[in-house]
Write a protein that holds these residues in place. Sequence first.
Motif, PDB file in Angstrom:
ATOM      1  N   ASP A 133       8.835  -1.136  -7.172  1.00 25.04           N
ATOM      2  CA  ASP A 133       8.101  -0.611  -8.315  1.00 25.04           C
ATOM      3  C   ASP A 133       6.941   0.222  -7.775  1.00 25.04           C
ATOM      4  O   ASP A 133       5.891  -0.315  -7.397  1.00 25.04           O
ATOM      5  N   TYR A 134       7.158   1.524  -7.716  1.00 19.05           N
ATOM      6  CA  TYR A 134       6.146   2.412  -7.133  1.00 19.05           C
ATOM      7  C   TYR A 134       4.888   2.464  -7.990  1.00 19.05           C
ATOM      8  O   TYR A 134       3.773   2.563  -7.462  1.00 19.05           O
TER       9      TYR A 134
ATOM     10  N   VAL B  42      10.969  11.661  -4.700  1.00 18.75           N
ATOM     11  CA  VAL B  42      11.941  11.517  -5.784  1.00 18.75           C
ATOM     12  C   VAL B  42      12.018  10.059  -6.229  1.00 18.75           C
ATOM     13  O   VAL B  42      11.969   9.746  -7.423  1.00 18.75           O
ATOM     14  N   LEU B  43      12.110   9.139  -5.277  1.00 23.87           N
ATOM     15  CA  LEU B  43      12.311   7.729  -5.601  1.00 23.87           C
ATOM     16  C   LEU B  43      11.175   7.153  -6.430  1.00 23.87           C
ATOM     17  O   LEU B  43      11.398   6.242  -7.247  1.00 23.87           O
ATOM     18  N   GLU B  44       9.955   7.672  -6.270  1.00 23.49           N
ATOM     19  CA  GLU B  44       8.813   7.097  -6.995  1.00 23.49           C
ATOM     20  C   GLU B  44       8.881   7.363  -8.500  1.00 23.49           C
ATOM     21  O   GLU B  44       8.092   6.811  -9.257  1.00 23.49           O
ATOM     22  N   ASN B  45       9.840   8.173  -8.942  1.00 23.52           N
ATOM     23  CA  ASN B  45      10.064   8.391 -10.364  1.00 23.52           C
ATOM     24  C   ASN B  45      10.937   7.308 -10.994  1.00 23.52           C
ATOM     25  O   ASN B  45      11.272   7.386 -12.174  1.00 23.52           O
ATOM     26  N   PHE B  46      11.306   6.306 -10.205  1.00 21.83           N
ATOM     27  CA  PHE B  46      12.181   5.242 -10.671  1.00 21.83           C
ATOM     28  C   PHE B  46      11.658   3.885 -10.211  1.00 21.83           C
ATOM     29  O   PHE B  46      10.850   3.788  -9.283  1.00 21.83           O
TER      30      PHE B  46
ATOM     31  N   HIS C   8       0.868  -1.178   0.000  1.00 23.80           N
ATOM     32  CA  HIS C   8       0.000   0.000   0.000  1.00 23.80           C
ATOM     33  C   HIS C   8       0.905   1.228   0.000  1.00 23.80           C
ATOM     34  O   HIS C   8       1.912   1.265   0.706  1.00 23.80           O
ATOM     35  N   TYR C   9       0.537   2.207  -0.793  1.00 18.94           N
ATOM     36  CA  TYR C   9       1.316   3.449  -0.848  1.00 18.94           C
ATOM     37  C   TYR C   9       0.422   4.569  -0.344  1.00 18.94           C
ATOM     38  O   TYR C   9      -0.415   5.095  -1.076  1.00 18.94           O
ATOM     39  N   GLU C  10       0.557   4.888   0.932  1.00 14.99           N
ATOM     40  CA  GLU C  10      -0.309   5.864   1.578  1.00 14.99           C
ATOM     41  C   GLU C  10       0.528   6.951   2.237  1.00 14.99           C
ATOM     42  O   GLU C  10       1.553   6.661   2.870  1.00 14.99           O
TER      43      GLU C  10
END
Length: 386
Positions: A159-160, A283-287, A46-48
């Motif tokens: 993998d965001y 930032v990390l969620e762009n990769f 989960h990404y909350e």
Amino acid sequence: MLKNNFILLMLSIVFGMGACNYSKNVLLLSRGELLRDDFRTAIPFHYEKGLILVEATIGSETAPRRFIFDTGAFESKVEKSWGLSMGLPQKATKLNHAAQGVSRQITITQMDTISLEGVPFGKISAGLLQYDSLSASRCLAPGGLIGANLIQHAHWKIDYQQQQLWISDQPFEAGAEAAVLPFSHPTLSGKPSIAINVGGNTVKNLIMDTGYNGSLTLPRALLPEFEGYPADTLIDQSGSGIYGHAAAPDTVFRILLPLRFGERTLQAPVDFTRHGGYLGNEVLENFIVSLNYDNNTIAFVPATATAIRTGPDFVPGILSDSLWQVRRCPVNSPVQFGDTLTRINGYRPCDLYDSYCDYVLGIRELLEQDTLTLEYPEGKTFELTP
């Protein structure tokens, strides 16, 4: 002379006890292991609130609890009352430091097994965590934190976009398009530190911190290296970690700067703070991010570009059921840090939230309004565009 001998005796006992406690912690941290071979498993997360939340079970427990997957945490944490109810042993103590600069003495335990989606780890050291009442983390992850002392025993791919956390006993291939950066970490933990190019300067000792839901923070001491860039100045005490808010407000200088990862450059808001040095999920969620603990490298594969969000300049906290208090604002704002407000858009805190966790999970919806009408106790009002 007798008095001096007594003092020396007491000091030797204290230092001996300290050395014994340190040795116990070293022994506990050095025992962890991955209890599965020849596998590759995808774990949904989960990404909350900008954090990676995973389900895990401890020992013979069958009902999973939610944990923050936190590469920036030196060791894992288990919520204290739950851990004690399971009979987890109290083996040592240590001083634990949170990113907000707040420290607590915690008890260290060891979990015989902890499993993520059926992938078991053994003999993992963990702190018994007593969340602060104003901790936002407790609202998201009642189980605790999966820390770097566990993370270091496997290989991971985050993998965001798909909200999947891949785990394996073998490294993941980086691919030709990846920016592969070396990282260092403490001997007893996998907490990764990297160097990246920020605004043309190489900045070292940045914690790649999946437990931080912001963009990038740098120590204020580095601010002179970025002269010429326009900066916004804010007063902030809104961030809340496992031990609640920082003890004192911080002056934050925010600059929009280019961050370079191989061939990929991102424009990102960078906050220069008292306790800077963290590269976070915005930032990390762009990769697609892969951690290889065999050769201590992190691969950054560009993913679908997303706009890096700038954190809100204005954040109200709850002073009481019927009063707000300004916890973050620009220094040049007509609204000042610490101001007491009776209503925001006509609402008191109790009109919107039944509990502190309701506030934590719902405050962004309030701040996403085009205009906020702020009402003071004496009746004056301000129109604010967040």
